[in-house]
Design an enzyme around this catalytic site. Structure first.
Site, PDB file in Angstrom:
ATOM      1  N   GLU A 115      -1.572  -9.190  -4.808  1.00  0.00           N
ATOM      2  CA  GLU A 115      -2.876  -9.835  -4.972  1.00  0.00           C
ATOM      3  C   GLU A 115      -2.729 -11.306  -5.353  1.00  0.00           C
ATOM      4  O   GLU A 115      -3.512 -12.149  -4.916  1.00  0.00           O
ATOM      5  CB  GLU A 115      -3.719  -9.085  -6.012  1.00  0.00           C
ATOM      6  N   TYR A 168     -11.415 -11.347 -10.193  1.00  0.00           N
ATOM      7  CA  TYR A 168     -11.036 -10.709  -8.931  1.00  0.00           C
ATOM      8  C   TYR A 168      -9.717  -9.956  -9.065  1.00  0.00           C
ATOM      9  O   TYR A 168      -9.615  -8.789  -8.678  1.00  0.00           O
ATOM     10  CB  TYR A 168     -10.927 -11.724  -7.781  1.00  0.00           C
ATOM     11  N   TYR A 173       0.706 -23.397  -4.140  1.00  0.00           N
ATOM     12  CA  TYR A 173      -0.077 -23.006  -5.320  1.00  0.00           C
ATOM     13  C   TYR A 173       0.840 -22.374  -6.376  1.00  0.00           C
ATOM     14  O   TYR A 173       0.661 -21.225  -6.793  1.00  0.00           O
ATOM     15  CB  TYR A 173      -1.205 -22.044  -4.942  1.00  0.00           C
ATOM     16  N   THR A 207      -5.718 -28.593  -1.299  1.00  0.00           N
ATOM     17  CA  THR A 207      -7.151 -28.312  -1.303  1.00  0.00           C
ATOM     18  C   THR A 207      -7.959 -29.578  -1.544  1.00  0.00           C
ATOM     19  O   THR A 207      -8.995 -29.796  -0.928  1.00  0.00           O
ATOM     20  CB  THR A 207      -7.483 -27.278  -2.409  1.00  0.00           C
ATOM     21  N   ARG A 255       0.820  -1.214   0.000  1.00  0.00           N
ATOM     22  CA  ARG A 255       0.000   0.000   0.000  1.00  0.00           C
ATOM     23  C   ARG A 255       0.853   1.262   0.000  1.00  0.00           C
ATOM     24  O   ARG A 255       0.315   2.369  -0.051  1.00  0.00           O
ATOM     25  CB  ARG A 255      -0.918   0.010   1.231  1.00  0.00           C
ATOM     26  N   CYS A 296     -15.799  -8.081   9.800  1.00  0.00           N
ATOM     27  CA  CYS A 296     -16.874  -8.970   9.334  1.00  0.00           C
ATOM     28  C   CYS A 296     -16.291 -10.355   9.032  1.00  0.00           C
ATOM     29  O   CYS A 296     -16.334 -10.841   7.905  1.00  0.00           O
ATOM     30  CB  CYS A 296     -17.540  -8.359   8.101  1.00  0.00           C
ATOM     31  N   CYS A 305     -18.471  -2.432  13.885  1.00  0.00           N
ATOM     32  CA  CYS A 305     -18.569  -2.303  12.426  1.00  0.00           C
ATOM     33  C   CYS A 305     -19.001  -0.899  12.006  1.00  0.00           C
ATOM     34  O   CYS A 305     -20.024  -0.386  12.477  1.00  0.00           O
ATOM     35  CB  CYS A 305     -19.565  -3.327  11.888  1.00  0.00           C
ATOM     36  N   THR A 363      -3.719 -17.336   0.766  1.00  0.00           N
ATOM     37  CA  THR A 363      -2.643 -17.191   1.755  1.00  0.00           C
ATOM     38  C   THR A 363      -2.919 -15.985   2.659  1.00  0.00           C
ATOM     39  O   THR A 363      -3.334 -14.929   2.182  1.00  0.00           O
ATOM     40  CB  THR A 363      -1.281 -17.019   1.044  1.00  0.00           C
TER      41      THR A 363
END
Length: 369
Positions: free
Chosen positions: A46, A129, A91, A313, A34, A201, A211, A52
């Site tokens: 991402e 995504y 992965y 998985t 960021r 959440c 929240c 992870t």
């Protein structure tokens, strides 16, 4: 009017945006990707964050972008070095696709991550995504970025009872986000939803009293926040029983094997191993026959040293571990012989890192006075 439109009409969407964004700007975590919102670094983060946890990703991200600071650096890097930098994250198809995609970015877009939705979405491994997350965060494009966190948050906000495990359900949430997303601050909006799902959440015990959008939440109003989202259970993973051996020669060099270039854990290195069968022969006997038939190796093989379990998985590996000293070998073309120091340069799956650690601990014990 469909059900979603009816739910949206009941919400003060502008106030929801304002409440979410002001909370995010005030409470967001300090995360390395960021710092400057560089499109390449956001993209790397991402990809790493898929499957992870954030705490796990941070040190990997810092090392990765130090080693491969730009699109060009990753595009030109040797795959072995890239896999080694990714070692432990799992992965591995994620990083292979990322490297393929940045090669295309270097060749087709001059090393600049394309801001166009169609161009970026057409790169290898870039799904809906990743496309939404990178373009909204790095380029401020008002595009939905819907992952499990976001579906959980929005299922509670809008009281959506569709099964989020079904692929078609994602489109419901994408449509909802298109209606909700801030056109002025899409980066802060999407990151705010992600942050809300990660910190407040949460799946099992949401902190509703803390929240920032509680007043907008249908599930909180109805007392159903612990029942949402609806998610059908996955099938139990299959179990594969295996035997692996850490083989050394008289000079202490170690024999390793490279996995095929396609399929699970492609191109990673491992110790010789086979899938074992229940029957008349013991695992040790099956291993002796395998080494002879596959590599022409005769070796003194230990008794069982331990078992390593690794959960994917869809699959669980239960690996019985043996150690061995090579007496005779007729064909090493399928194996690579390396020193213990050289072995550290090769990328191994986590299961075989555990096997090597087991071998190191055993050697330390046997060497102790």
């Amino acid at each position: 009017m469909n059900v979603l439109e009816d739910k949206l009409k009941q919400k003060d969407i502008q106030q929801f945006r304002d409440d979410l964004i002001s909370w995010f700007e005030r409470e967001q975590r300090v995360l390395p990707w960021r710092e400057d919102q560089d499109p390449y670094k956001v993209w790397v983060s991402e990809v790493m964050l898929q499957q992870t946890r954030v705490e796990t990703v941070i040190p990997y991200f810092l090392r990765f972008v130090e080693q491969f600071p730009t699109v060009e650096a990753l595009a030109d890097a040797d795959e072995e070095k890239v896999l080694k930098a990714w070692e432990g994250l799992g992965y591995y198809s994620r990083v292979r696709n990322l490297q393929s995609a940045v090669k295309e970015v270097k060749q087709e877009y001059g090393g600049i991550v394309p801001p166009d939705e169609k161009d970026f979405g057409g790169l290898k491994g870039v799904g809906p995504y990743t496309k939404g997350a990178v373009l909204s965060i790095a380029y401020n494009k008002p595009i939905p970025a819907v992952d499990g966190n976001v579906m959980r948050v929005m299922s509670r906000i809008l009281s959506i009872w569709d099964d989020i495990a079904k692929p078609k359900t994602r489109t419901i949430f994408e449509d909802a986000i298109r209606a909700f997303i801030s056109k002025e601050k899409p980066s802060e909006f999407n990151q705010g939803l992600m942050e809300l799902g990660a910190l407040i959440c949460t799946p099992k015990s949401p902190s509703c009293l803390l929240c920032p959008v509680q007043q907008h939440c249908s599930a909180f109003e109805e007392g159903t926040e612990r029942e949402l989202p609806v998610k059908s259970k996955k099938k139990k993973p299959g179990i594969k029983t295996m035997a692996a051996i850490v083989l050394t020669d008289e000079d202490g060099q170690v024999y390793i094997h490279k996995r095929p270039s396609k399929g699970l854990l492609a191109n990673l290195w491992e110790f010789p191993n086979l899938e074992t069968q229940k029957g008349i022969k013991t695992e040790r006997e099956q291993l002796i026959a395998f080494l002879e038939n596959e590599y022409g190796i005769q070796a003194d093989i230990s008794d069982l040293q331990g078992v390593v379990e690794h959960v994917f998985t869809h699959l669980v590996w239960n690996i019985s571990v043996f150690f061995g000293k090579v007496k005779q070998v007729s064909d090493t073309s399928k194996l690579k012989k390396v020193t213990k120091e050289e072995l550290e340069q090769f990328a191994f799956p986590v299961s075989h890192q555990k096997i090597w650690k087991m071998a190191g601990e055993a050697a330390a014990i046997s060497a102790a006075p």
